[in-house]
Enzyme design. Structure first.
Site, PDB file in Angstrom:
ATOM      1  N   ASP A   9     124.357 -46.128 -29.114  1.00 13.12           N
ATOM      2  CA  ASP A   9     125.259 -45.940 -30.177  1.00 13.12           C
ATOM      3  C   ASP A   9     126.660 -46.818 -29.840  1.00 13.12           C
ATOM      4  O   ASP A   9     126.937 -47.386 -28.659  1.00 13.12           O
ATOM      5  CB  ASP A   9     125.640 -44.396 -30.130  1.00 13.12           C
ATOM      6  CG  ASP A   9     126.683 -43.941 -30.899  1.00 13.12           C
ATOM      7  OD1 ASP A   9     126.777 -44.328 -32.016  1.00 13.12           O
ATOM      8  OD2 ASP A   9     127.739 -43.258 -30.287  1.00 13.12           O
ATOM      9  N   ASP A  11     130.392 -45.756 -31.407  1.00 12.52           N
ATOM     10  CA  ASP A  11     131.858 -44.947 -31.449  1.00 12.52           C
ATOM     11  C   ASP A  11     131.600 -43.935 -30.438  1.00 12.52           C
ATOM     12  O   ASP A  11     130.777 -43.171 -30.713  1.00 12.52           O
ATOM     13  CB  ASP A  11     131.918 -44.780 -32.843  1.00 12.52           C
ATOM     14  CG  ASP A  11     132.506 -45.964 -33.676  1.00 12.52           C
ATOM     15  OD1 ASP A  11     133.239 -46.733 -33.213  1.00 12.52           O
ATOM     16  OD2 ASP A  11     131.931 -46.122 -34.857  1.00 12.52           O
ATOM     17  N   GLU A  18     137.493 -43.579 -31.330  1.00 12.67           N
ATOM     18  CA  GLU A  18     137.603 -42.651 -32.582  1.00 12.67           C
ATOM     19  C   GLU A  18     139.119 -42.375 -32.767  1.00 12.67           C
ATOM     20  O   GLU A  18     139.677 -42.577 -33.788  1.00 12.67           O
ATOM     21  CB  GLU A  18     136.714 -41.459 -32.529  1.00 12.67           C
ATOM     22  CG  GLU A  18     135.363 -41.637 -32.918  1.00 12.67           C
ATOM     23  CD  GLU A  18     134.664 -42.191 -34.218  1.00 12.67           C
ATOM     24  OE1 GLU A  18     135.747 -42.270 -35.033  1.00 12.67           O
ATOM     25  OE2 GLU A  18     133.797 -42.365 -34.515  1.00 12.67           O
ATOM     26  N   LYS A  54     133.260 -43.475 -45.199  1.00 14.51           N
ATOM     27  CA  LYS A  54     133.244 -43.388 -46.618  1.00 14.51           C
ATOM     28  C   LYS A  54     133.132 -41.892 -46.870  1.00 14.51           C
ATOM     29  O   LYS A  54     133.617 -41.128 -47.598  1.00 14.51           O
ATOM     30  CB  LYS A  54     132.414 -44.084 -47.499  1.00 14.51           C
ATOM     31  CG  LYS A  54     132.920 -45.655 -47.483  1.00 14.51           C
ATOM     32  CD  LYS A  54     131.773 -46.409 -48.178  1.00 14.51           C
ATOM     33  CE  LYS A  54     131.885 -47.737 -48.115  1.00 14.51           C
ATOM     34  NZ  LYS A  54     130.822 -48.534 -48.517  1.00 14.51           N
ATOM     35  N   HIS A  82     138.162 -47.873 -47.453  1.00 18.93           N
ATOM     36  CA  HIS A  82     137.434 -47.817 -46.352  1.00 18.93           C
ATOM     37  C   HIS A  82     137.334 -49.408 -46.004  1.00 18.93           C
ATOM     38  O   HIS A  82     137.516 -49.743 -44.901  1.00 18.93           O
ATOM     39  CB  HIS A  82     135.948 -47.570 -46.710  1.00 18.93           C
ATOM     40  CG  HIS A  82     135.003 -47.658 -45.642  1.00 18.93           C
ATOM     41  ND1 HIS A  82     134.225 -48.573 -45.560  1.00 18.93           N
ATOM     42  CD2 HIS A  82     134.908 -46.923 -44.445  1.00 18.93           C
ATOM     43  CE1 HIS A  82     133.471 -48.235 -44.315  1.00 18.93           C
ATOM     44  NE2 HIS A  82     133.899 -47.383 -43.622  1.00 18.93           N
ATOM     45  N   LYS A  85     140.725 -49.801 -44.261  1.00 13.54           N
ATOM     46  CA  LYS A  85     140.664 -49.026 -42.814  1.00 13.54           C
ATOM     47  C   LYS A  85     140.022 -50.057 -41.763  1.00 13.54           C
ATOM     48  O   LYS A  85     140.389 -50.208 -40.935  1.00 13.54           O
ATOM     49  CB  LYS A  85     140.020 -47.658 -43.081  1.00 13.54           C
ATOM     50  CG  LYS A  85     139.945 -46.994 -41.825  1.00 13.54           C
ATOM     51  CD  LYS A  85     138.913 -47.364 -40.689  1.00 13.54           C
ATOM     52  CE  LYS A  85     137.451 -46.919 -41.166  1.00 13.54           C
ATOM     53  NZ  LYS A  85     136.386 -47.523 -40.179  1.00 13.54           N
ATOM     54  N   THR A 124     128.660 -46.696 -37.883  1.00 18.68           N
ATOM     55  CA  THR A 124     129.764 -47.617 -38.405  1.00 18.68           C
ATOM     56  C   THR A 124     129.430 -48.904 -39.023  1.00 18.68           C
ATOM     57  O   THR A 124     128.499 -49.381 -38.901  1.00 18.68           O
ATOM     58  CB  THR A 124     130.616 -47.925 -37.207  1.00 18.68           C
ATOM     59  OG1 THR A 124     132.061 -48.069 -37.683  1.00 18.68           O
ATOM     60  CG2 THR A 124     130.221 -49.165 -36.414  1.00 18.68           C
ATOM     61  N   SER A 125     130.396 -49.614 -39.405  1.00 18.34           N
ATOM     62  CA  SER A 125     129.995 -50.883 -40.313  1.00 18.34           C
ATOM     63  C   SER A 125     129.846 -52.128 -39.271  1.00 18.34           C
ATOM     64  O   SER A 125     130.706 -52.111 -38.478  1.00 18.34           O
ATOM     65  CB  SER A 125     131.313 -51.039 -41.268  1.00 18.34           C
ATOM     66  OG  SER A 125     131.758 -49.948 -41.931  1.00 18.34           O
ATOM     67  N   ASN A 128     132.627 -53.822 -37.589  1.00 19.12           N
ATOM     68  CA  ASN A 128     133.258 -53.037 -36.768  1.00 19.12           C
ATOM     69  C   ASN A 128     132.670 -53.112 -35.282  1.00 19.12           C
ATOM     70  O   ASN A 128     133.488 -53.309 -34.324  1.00 19.12           O
ATOM     71  CB  ASN A 128     133.529 -51.501 -36.900  1.00 19.12           C
ATOM     72  CG  ASN A 128     134.390 -51.179 -38.224  1.00 19.12           C
ATOM     73  OD1 ASN A 128     134.986 -51.947 -38.640  1.00 19.12           O
ATOM     74  ND2 ASN A 128     134.051 -50.221 -38.670  1.00 19.12           N
TER      75      ASN A 128
HETATM   76  C1  XBP Z   1     130.666 -43.028 -35.618  1.00 18.04           C
HETATM   77  C2  XBP Z   1     131.166 -42.890 -37.113  1.00 18.04           C
HETATM   78  C3  XBP Z   1     131.858 -43.782 -37.899  1.00 18.04           C
HETATM   79  C4  XBP Z   1     133.039 -44.051 -37.491  1.00 18.04           C
HETATM   80  C5  XBP Z   1     133.786 -44.943 -38.506  1.00 18.04           C
HETATM   81  O1  XBP Z   1     129.241 -43.528 -35.732  1.00 18.04           O
HETATM   82  O2  XBP Z   1     130.918 -41.715 -37.661  1.00 18.04           O
HETATM   83  O3  XBP Z   1     132.026 -43.180 -39.035  1.00 18.04           O
HETATM   84  O4  XBP Z   1     133.964 -43.041 -37.278  1.00 18.04           O
HETATM   85  O5  XBP Z   1     133.071 -46.065 -39.227  1.00 18.04           O
HETATM   86  P1  XBP Z   1     128.570 -43.958 -34.394  1.00 18.04           P
HETATM   87  P2  XBP Z   1     132.908 -46.575 -40.554  1.00 18.04           P
HETATM   88  O6  XBP Z   1     128.959 -42.933 -33.236  1.00 18.04           O
HETATM   89  O7  XBP Z   1     127.140 -43.518 -34.942  1.00 18.04           O
HETATM   90  O8  XBP Z   1     128.974 -45.301 -33.951  1.00 18.04           O
HETATM   91  O9  XBP Z   1     134.320 -46.333 -41.091  1.00 18.04           O
HETATM   92  O10 XBP Z   1     132.530 -47.983 -40.559  1.00 18.04           O
HETATM   93  O11 XBP Z   1     132.046 -45.766 -41.061  1.00 18.04           O
HETATM   94 MG    MG Z   2     128.874 -42.109 -31.503  1.00 20.85          MG
END
Ligand code: XBP
Ligand code: MG
Length: 257
Positions: A9, A11, A18, A54, A82, A85, A124-125, A128
């Site tokens: 993963d 984030d 975060e 989003k 978004h 952001k 996440t995108s 990112n």
């Molecule tokens: C983390 C998330 C994401 C990020 C924001 O996902 O929930 O939404 O907070 O990213 P993970 P975006 O832990 O699976 O990486 O704004 O690009 O959606």
């Molecule tokens: Mg995560």
């Protein structure tokens, strides 16, 4: 079954992005758009149960103004916010203020050097992921991850298993040939529903959560001189997480099943 790959993963797992990354970037986008929305660290923690930026904004909007939030034009504003952001997020990360979590770099390069395949499964995108990998690993990140499953590659984000299943298909792997690394309950549920054994490294937002069915639940991966602590296979454990340690947990669990 032989373990061939590690799937990470992003984030909260590769880096603590975060609170001081995404959250700050969301707030800048809100201010730039003239909105009076502001997410303090606590509110943001509550909103993290909603995966996807989003979707998170829409949930917030539905909470404060459900009638406006359901108008057909609301998605257009969400999309614009978004994009903005993510631009702010890229600036924050590119400034070097977000580091990889302790032990992540060591485990990634141990895996690569020993011939394990590496993948990413994230909500996440994709842009990112790129900026984070480049700013933390530089040129070393090229070709490190064979597959990056991110954002809208699938219709249903975590906790649905879709993004892990997508990565498994791309890498032509069976769930039993992989180990996932996650930091959140939504991430754990996603990986486990895809049938993948999972190590959880919790962080400030998830440290009080329950992680049923994880191989290990630790405060990080640790480094020599700064061991990780937590629970592995249901017992207290402290040490440095590496490939052999992780494979040992997988095999011990398989023997019990
Ligand atoms: C983390 C998330 C994401 C990020 C924001 O996902 O929930 O939404 O907070 O990213 P993970 P975006 O832990 O699976 O990486 O704004 O690009 O959606
Ligand atoms: Mg995560």
């Amino acid at each position: 079954m032989t373990i061939k790959a590690l799937i990470f993963d992003v984030d909260g797992t590769l880096a603590d992005t975060e609170r001081d990354g995404h959250r700050v970037a969301f707030n800048r986008a809100f201010a730039e758009a003239g909105l009076d929305w502001h997410w303090d660290p606590e509110r943001y923690g509550d909103l993290l149960v909603v995966t996807g930026g989003k979707e998170r904004m829409l949930r917030h909007w539905q909470t404060i103004d459900p009638i406006e939030a359901q108008r057909p034009s609301s998605q257009e504003l969400i999309n614009r916010l978004h994009q903005q952001k993510n631009e702010f997020y890229a600036q924050i990360v590119a400034s070097g203020s977000v580091a990889l979590r302790v032990g992540v770099r060591r485990v990634l390069f141990e895996a690569r050097d020993r011939g394990y395949r590496l993948g990413i499964a994230t909500t996440t995108s994709p842009e990112n992921v790129d900026v984070l990998l480049h700013s933390t690993l530089g040129e070393e990140c090229s070709n490190l991850f064979e597959c990056v499953g991110a954002g809208e590659a699938v219709g249903r984000k975590k906790p649905a298993p879709d993004i892990y299943q997508w990565v498994l298909r791309q890498m032509k792997l069976q769930p039993g040939e992989c180990i996932a690394f996650e930091d959140s309950r939504t991430g754990l549920f996603s990986a486990r529903q895809a049938g993948i054994e999972t190590v959880v490294t919790h962080n400030r937002y998830s440290r009080h959560d329950a992680f049923p069915d994880a191989l290990a639940v630790l405060d990080g991966l640790g480094e020599p001189g700064s061991p990780a602590t937590g629970v592995a296979l249901g017992r207290p454990w402290s040490g440095v997480v590496g490939i052999d340690r992780t494979l040992g947990w997988v095999h011990a669990r398989a023997a019990c099943r």
